[in-house]
Design an enzyme around this catalytic site. Structure first.
Site, PDB file in Angstrom:
ATOM      1  N   GLN A   1       1.036  -1.124   0.224  1.00 52.31           N
ATOM      2  CA  GLN A   1       0.287   0.100  -0.148  1.00 52.31           C
ATOM      3  C   GLN A   1       0.985   1.133   0.158  1.00 52.31           C
ATOM      4  O   GLN A   1       0.308   2.330   0.425  1.00 52.31           O
ATOM      5  CB  GLN A   1      -1.313  -0.244   1.477  1.00 52.31           C
ATOM      6  CG  GLN A   1      -2.035  -0.987   1.133  1.00 52.31           C
ATOM      7  CD  GLN A   1      -2.595  -1.379   2.596  1.00 52.31           C
ATOM      8  OE1 GLN A   1      -2.356  -1.331   3.324  1.00 52.31           O
ATOM      9  NE2 GLN A   1      -3.928  -0.684   2.501  1.00 52.31           N
ATOM     10  N   ASN A   2       1.719   1.579   0.186  1.00 49.74           N
ATOM     11  CA  ASN A   2       3.351   1.869   0.468  1.00 49.74           C
ATOM     12  C   ASN A   2       3.734   3.366  -1.251  1.00 49.74           C
ATOM     13  O   ASN A   2       3.888   1.418  -2.028  1.00 49.74           O
ATOM     14  CB  ASN A   2       4.469   1.746   1.305  1.00 49.74           C
ATOM     15  CG  ASN A   2       3.453   1.450   2.252  1.00 49.74           C
ATOM     16  OD1 ASN A   2       2.704   1.789   2.657  1.00 49.74           O
ATOM     17  ND2 ASN A   2       5.097   0.608   3.075  1.00 49.74           N
ATOM     18  N   ILE A   3       3.684   3.733  -1.560  1.00 49.47           N
ATOM     19  CA  ILE A   3       4.027   4.701  -2.516  1.00 49.47           C
ATOM     20  C   ILE A   3       5.704   4.941  -3.057  1.00 49.47           C
ATOM     21  O   ILE A   3       5.904   5.669  -3.597  1.00 49.47           O
ATOM     22  CB  ILE A   3       3.905   6.098  -2.936  1.00 49.47           C
ATOM     23  CG1 ILE A   3       3.622   6.923  -1.643  1.00 49.47           C
ATOM     24  CG2 ILE A   3       1.429   5.821  -3.028  1.00 49.47           C
ATOM     25  CD1 ILE A   3       2.654   8.149  -1.559  1.00 49.47           C
TER      26      ILE A   3
ATOM     27  N   HIS B   1      -1.377   1.373  -4.442  1.00 53.20           N
ATOM     28  CA  HIS B   1      -1.761   2.733  -4.495  1.00 53.20           C
ATOM     29  C   HIS B   1      -0.960   3.564  -5.245  1.00 53.20           C
ATOM     30  O   HIS B   1      -0.306   4.756  -5.055  1.00 53.20           O
ATOM     31  CB  HIS B   1      -1.661   3.330  -3.022  1.00 53.20           C
ATOM     32  CG  HIS B   1      -2.784   2.938  -1.928  1.00 53.20           C
ATOM     33  ND1 HIS B   1      -2.336   2.441  -0.374  1.00 53.20           N
ATOM     34  CD2 HIS B   1      -4.215   1.986  -2.334  1.00 53.20           C
ATOM     35  CE1 HIS B   1      -3.714   2.499  -0.182  1.00 53.20           C
ATOM     36  NE2 HIS B   1      -4.615   1.940  -1.029  1.00 53.20           N
TER      37      HIS B   1
ATOM     38  N   CYS C   1      -0.882  15.517 -22.276  1.00 51.28           N
ATOM     39  CA  CYS C   1      -0.762  14.194 -23.163  1.00 51.28           C
ATOM     40  C   CYS C   1      -0.093  13.241 -23.026  1.00 51.28           C
ATOM     41  O   CYS C   1       0.328  11.918 -23.671  1.00 51.28           O
ATOM     42  CB  CYS C   1       0.699  14.799 -23.767  1.00 51.28           C
ATOM     43  SG  CYS C   1       2.676  15.569 -23.208  1.00 51.28           S
TER      44      CYS C   1
ATOM     45  N   ASN D   1       1.955  -5.529  13.537  1.00 53.12           N
ATOM     46  CA  ASN D   1       1.793  -4.830  13.140  1.00 53.12           C
ATOM     47  C   ASN D   1       1.759  -3.804  14.886  1.00 53.12           C
ATOM     48  O   ASN D   1       1.283  -4.681  15.745  1.00 53.12           O
ATOM     49  CB  ASN D   1       0.257  -4.577  12.647  1.00 53.12           C
ATOM     50  CG  ASN D   1      -0.021  -2.858  12.255  1.00 53.12           C
ATOM     51  OD1 ASN D   1       0.576  -2.300  11.713  1.00 53.12           O
ATOM     52  ND2 ASN D   1      -1.331  -2.673  12.303  1.00 53.12           N
TER      53      ASN D   1
ATOM     54  N   ALA E   1       8.294  -4.019  13.364  1.00 57.63           N
ATOM     55  CA  ALA E   1       8.761  -4.748  12.028  1.00 57.63           C
ATOM     56  C   ALA E   1      10.347  -4.461  11.973  1.00 57.63           C
ATOM     57  O   ALA E   1      10.486  -5.659  11.350  1.00 57.63           O
ATOM     58  CB  ALA E   1       7.506  -3.899  11.003  1.00 57.63           C
TER      59      ALA E   1
HETATM   60 ZN   LIG Z   1       2.406  16.400 -21.457  1.00 55.46          ZN
END
Ligand SMILES: [Zn+2]
Length: 258
Positions: free
Chosen positions: A109-111, A127, A138, A226, A244
């Site tokens: 779930q981490n970005i 995510h 574009c 957790n 963790a």
């Molecule tokens: Zn563009």
């Protein structure tokens, strides 16, 4: 001699045994995995970023479309924390387990791309990612590293090199659909695994929170690491309510070196 109390050590041993027996182990990771790397759990209340602004509003697709400068102002401190963060021992241990054949994939779930930076190969990002930006006009896709330094330092909003319109980070904002391909892959992994390791996710955000249930329904074992309780603790084989970055390396060490 073990650094852990006997009860924790025997839970670590048992978790390692589940890994050794598993043929298809999958990790599901959330914000709690990256807090030891200094990245706040920005979806939780009371963690600074969330309390200054209402994130559901400012980090939404509609704010991005109507007032991108507001979104970027909110995003800037978070982007800095993520961009300069380093993988912690839990990320590194997961990569070792994968490279040794004990973990098949990571659903995250981490970005923050810390799994990839730690050396993990098969990462399913539910995510989205901070790795790339996409032009809202574009659809040109650009590497974030060429833009984020200047954005974080000067607040300069990233612009498309082709058409000059705003580049949107490829993270899933509130009001946006989960990426369909990632979701299909995650479901496939959840349904075919025989062991799921949940790390740093309170399992509160659907539909990702439902993935361990799909695994359990098909007879998989479940390990949860957790710092707060989850709705599936009662059905897990082992539960660690601990850091963790301490527990995962201990489990990995036991799996890899006995
Ligand atoms: Zn563009």
């Amino acid at each position: 001699m073990s650094l852990f109390p006997p009860k924790t050590q025997s839970a670590i041993d048992f978790a390692a045994e589940l890994f050794r027996q598993a043929k298809h182990a999958v990790a599901l990771t959330g914000a709690g995995l990256s807090t030891p790397s200094g990245i706040p759990d920005f979806r939780s209340t009371g963690t600074g970023l969330w309390s200054r602004d209402e994130p559901m509003e400012v980090a939404s697709l509609s704010t991005f479309r109507t007032a991108p400068e507001r979104f970027f102002e909110w995003f800037r401190p978070l982007a800095g924390q993520i961009f300069y963060a380093k993988p912690n021992p839990a990320h590194l241990s997961l990569a070792q387990l994968e490279n040794a054949g004990h973990v098949r994939s990571i659903i995250t779930q981490n970005i923050d791309t810390l799994h990839q930076r730690a050396g993990s190969q098969t990462v399913i990002e539910m995510h989205g990612t901070m790795q790339t930006l996409t032009c809202t006009q574009c659809y040109h896709r650009a590497e974030a590293k060429f833009y984020l330094d200047e954005f974080i330092a000067n607040g300069r909003i990233p612009c498309c090199p082709r058409c000059g319109n705003t580049l949107k980070p490829d993270v899933i904002l509130f009001g946006e659909q989960l990426p369909q391909a990632a979701w299909s892959r995650a479901q496939r992994e959840a349904r075919s695994c025989d062991l799921m390791l949940v790390i740093g996710s309170s399992l509160e955000v659907l539909p990702v929170a439902g993935l361990p249930m799909q695994a359990l329904d098909r007879g998989a074992h479940l390990i949860i690491v957790n710092n707060v309780q989850t709705y599936l603790d009662v059905r897990a084989d082992v539960v660690f309510t601990e850091d963790a970055a301490v527990i995962i390396p201990a489990i990995a060490e036991k799996v890899l070196n006995g």
